[in-house]
Design an enzyme around this catalytic site. Structure first.
Site, PDB file in Angstrom:
ATOM      1  N   ARG A   9      -9.497 -39.362 -13.985  1.00 60.34           N
ATOM      2  CA  ARG A   9     -10.063 -38.194 -13.297  1.00 60.34           C
ATOM      3  C   ARG A   9      -9.761 -38.176 -11.807  1.00 60.34           C
ATOM      4  O   ARG A   9     -10.043 -37.209 -11.126  1.00 60.34           O
ATOM      5  CB  ARG A   9     -11.578 -38.146 -13.510  1.00 60.34           C
ATOM      6  N   CYS A  10      -9.183 -39.248 -11.305  1.00 61.37           N
ATOM      7  CA  CYS A  10      -8.906 -39.385  -9.872  1.00 61.37           C
ATOM      8  C   CYS A  10      -7.436 -39.066  -9.598  1.00 61.37           C
ATOM      9  O   CYS A  10      -6.544 -39.679 -10.180  1.00 61.37           O
ATOM     10  CB  CYS A  10      -9.240 -40.810  -9.436  1.00 61.37           C
ATOM     11  N   SER A  11      -7.188 -38.130  -8.697  1.00 56.27           N
ATOM     12  CA  SER A  11      -5.804 -37.742  -8.402  1.00 56.27           C
ATOM     13  C   SER A  11      -5.015 -38.901  -7.784  1.00 56.27           C
ATOM     14  O   SER A  11      -3.842 -39.082  -8.104  1.00 56.27           O
ATOM     15  CB  SER A  11      -5.769 -36.530  -7.473  1.00 56.27           C
ATOM     16  N   ARG A  14      -4.046 -41.192 -10.568  1.00 57.00           N
ATOM     17  CA  ARG A  14      -2.949 -40.607 -11.353  1.00 57.00           C
ATOM     18  C   ARG A  14      -1.630 -40.737 -10.601  1.00 57.00           C
ATOM     19  O   ARG A  14      -0.589 -40.996 -11.197  1.00 57.00           O
ATOM     20  CB  ARG A  14      -3.244 -39.148 -11.698  1.00 57.00           C
TER      21      ARG A  14
END
Length: 113
Positions: A9-11, A14
């Site tokens: 969920r964390c950019s 990612r």
């Protein structure tokens, strides 16, 4: 082998994962929200990062502000808080042997290669 402690969920996490995928080298992905590190594992990660436990905490995270902000906690209590609320763990963490970085920015991964 490289290991990334990842939160999908964390950019930034990612981005770190994408960086490793583009290297075409084998690596292990640990989704630490589903596979929460043990106390010993977190202690080892913190030693590899060469930081104090509080430096791995996302202190603006709601779980921290609601439960721990303003309290004086020992290193052990801070690690236990990260186990209880794994969203508090800064991400992504990339480990290569005895070297580790919190890959913010992503280019910091180069320090452990």
């Amino acid at each position: 082998m490289l290991t990334i402690y990842h939160n999908n969920r964390c950019s930034k996490s990612r981005e770190g994962l994408c960086f490793l995928e583009n290297m075409n080298e084998p690596f292990e992905v640990i989704n630490y929200l589903e596979n929460v590190p043990t106390f010993k594992e977190l202690e080892t990660i913190i030693k590899k990062l060469n930081i104090k436990p509080i430096e791995l905490v996302r202190i603006k995270e709601k779980d921290w502000t609601e439960n721990f902000k303003g309290k004086t906690l020992s290193d052990k209590e801070i690690i236990e808080a990260m186990i209880q609320f794994p969203k508090l763990i800064e991400r992504p963490i990339v480990i290569n042997g005895e070297k580790a970085v919190v890959a913010r920015p992503t280019e910091l991964i180069n320090k452990v290669l």
